[in-house]
Scaffold this active site. Structure first.
Site, PDB file in Angstrom:
ATOM      1  N   HIS A  32       2.419   2.058  -3.213  1.00 22.58           N
ATOM      2  CA  HIS A  32       1.530   3.028  -3.686  1.00 22.58           C
ATOM      3  C   HIS A  32       1.854   4.598  -3.595  1.00 22.58           C
ATOM      4  O   HIS A  32       1.307   5.349  -4.140  1.00 22.58           O
ATOM      5  CB  HIS A  32       0.064   2.910  -3.131  1.00 22.58           C
ATOM      6  CG  HIS A  32      -0.775   1.627  -3.335  1.00 22.58           C
ATOM      7  ND1 HIS A  32      -1.956   1.445  -2.825  1.00 22.58           N
ATOM      8  CD2 HIS A  32      -0.283   0.612  -3.981  1.00 22.58           C
ATOM      9  CE1 HIS A  32      -2.334   0.207  -3.122  1.00 22.58           C
ATOM     10  NE2 HIS A  32      -1.362  -0.373  -3.792  1.00 22.58           N
ATOM     11  N   ASP A  40       0.917  -1.218   0.092  1.00 21.91           N
ATOM     12  CA  ASP A  40      -0.043  -0.141   0.059  1.00 21.91           C
ATOM     13  C   ASP A  40       0.775   1.092  -0.128  1.00 21.91           C
ATOM     14  O   ASP A  40       2.029   1.133  -0.573  1.00 21.91           O
ATOM     15  CB  ASP A  40      -1.005  -0.110   1.169  1.00 21.91           C
ATOM     16  CG  ASP A  40      -2.219   0.650   0.995  1.00 21.91           C
ATOM     17  OD1 ASP A  40      -2.227   1.785   0.463  1.00 21.91           O
ATOM     18  OD2 ASP A  40      -3.155  -0.032   0.900  1.00 21.91           O
TER      19      ASP A  40
END
Length: 387
Positions: free
Chosen positions: A236, A213
């Protein structure tokens, strides 16, 4: 006779440690075999250090230690506690055993705590597999959390395979995170590397993050955040947000991110807010000296975040974004649109600045996209600015 002498020497060494402010968890019953529950011995060492009238050090020798959910509760009489970890803490393989709290190592209302070295193994693979199978799974646990804390140092720590976020700084003041390594697979869900919210005076430096993430995520109420010398990927990217999930949120202000490298990430430098009429703001942000290597969205502001199209379709973000500067951002984009400013129709992005940006796609100049955004550009800007 020899056994009696050995026992007496061990006892004398134990009391010597206590009188000199050092607390070895082995002396409280811990075993470095990776199987014996170390939760109670670690808590006992913490209680002794917390009650000490002088600076104290908790020692964790080499080896592996099984550790259940643990709450290090303050405030302490002692406001200078060092935790020196030379070993590895292992979470229970049964991911449900961490309980409903959502935390593994949780420091609450403490001051002057320093953590040096060590490894935290969250053993998150079982939970990730459960979630991938759409089974009835618990939410999981954050590996290391500081809540309502002050004057905190985390140095040289390694966190691997956290169930959820690896490190969380929530409601804290004056925090330094340096020389940390965070490792989890690129497909591990919700395993943000470092999450900061409702905190002031946080510095994150010389840290490598590989996760599933956001490498670093910045939540509401964050002020005076300094991020420098970060490598990110997979992951991310570095994200301010998502913001605006709740109707009233504290703003994000004075954030500096510089000297970063992103490799194979889904985003680089991102600001995102829900497409909802929430109240909040982002202002005074500097993104400087970033290298992008095959990044899908190197520069992006997304104010229409609406996962699964639930609770926000057709609405406009109320988060006000202004005074955001991008300087010396270079590298390659994995998509044609390398610079994307998709801002709110009700609260357009203001005072966005681009200075010396060079982003290419397949050895050609990339493209830019602007919607409801206003600002300036200077120096060389590739792709050509649409501001």
């Amino acid at each position: 006779m020899a056994q009696s002498i050995s026992f007496i020497l061990s006892l004398l060494f134990f009391f010597f440690q206590l009188t000199n402010g050092a607390y070895n968890i082995m002396n409280f019953g811990a075993k470095a075999d990776g199987r014996t529950d170390t939760t109670r011995p670690f808590l006992s060492a913490w209680s002794a250090a917390c009650a000490s009238s002088q600076p104290a050090t908790i020692l964790v020798p080499r080896g592996s230690y099984l550790l259940g959910p643990i709450n290090f509760k303050g405030p302490c009489k002692n406001t200078k506690i060092t935790i020196q970890i030379d070993g590895t803490f292992i979470a229970p393989s049964n991911y449900a055993s961490l309980g409903p709290s959502g935390h593994w190592l949780y420091f609450d209302t403490v001051q002057g705590v320093s953590i040096y070295g060590g490894t935290l193994d969250g053993q998150g693979k079982g939970l990730w597999a459960c979630k991938a199978g759409n089974q009835n799974c618990p939410a999981g646990a954050e590996s290391l959390t500081f809540h309502n804390a002050k004057d905190i140092l985390i140095s040289g720590l390694t966190s691997i395979n956290s169930q959820l976020y690896h490190v969380v700084i929530n409601g804290c003041q004056s925090v330094m995170i340096q020389g940390v390594k965070i490792i989890a697979p690129g497909n591990s869900p919700n395993t943000d590397g470092i999450h900061v919210q409702q905190s002031r005076g946080v510095t994150i430096t010389r840290t490598g993050i590989k996760t599933g993430d956001d490498c670093i995520s910045v939540g509401p109420g964050t002020m005076n955040l300094w991020v420098e010398q970060i490598s990110c990927g997979p992951g991310h990217g570095i994200s301010i947000g998502s913001l605006g999930k709740h109707l009233q949120e504290a703003g994000v202000q004075n954030v500096t991110v510089k000297n970063t490298v992103f490799e194979g990430t889904s985003n680089g430098l991102r600001i995102k807010s829900w497409g909802r009429p929430s109240y909040g703001f982002v202002r005074g942000v500097v993104f400087q000296n970033a290298i992008m290597k095959n990044v899908k969205n190197p520069i992006i502001i997304d104010q229409n975040y609406c996962p699964h199209n639930q609770g926000c379709p057709g609405q406009h973000s109320g988060i006000r974004i202004s005074q955001v500067k991008y300087s010396n951002i270079q590298g390659t984009s994995a998509t044609k649109v390398a610079v994307k400013f998709d801002c709110s129709a009700v609260n357009p992005c203001k005072a966005i600045g681009l200075q010396d940006v060079k982003l290419t796609y397949q050895n050609q100049p990339a493209q830019s996209f602007c919607k409801n955004a206003d600002g300036t550009s200077g120096g060389f800007v590739v792709p050509p600015s649409c501001l």
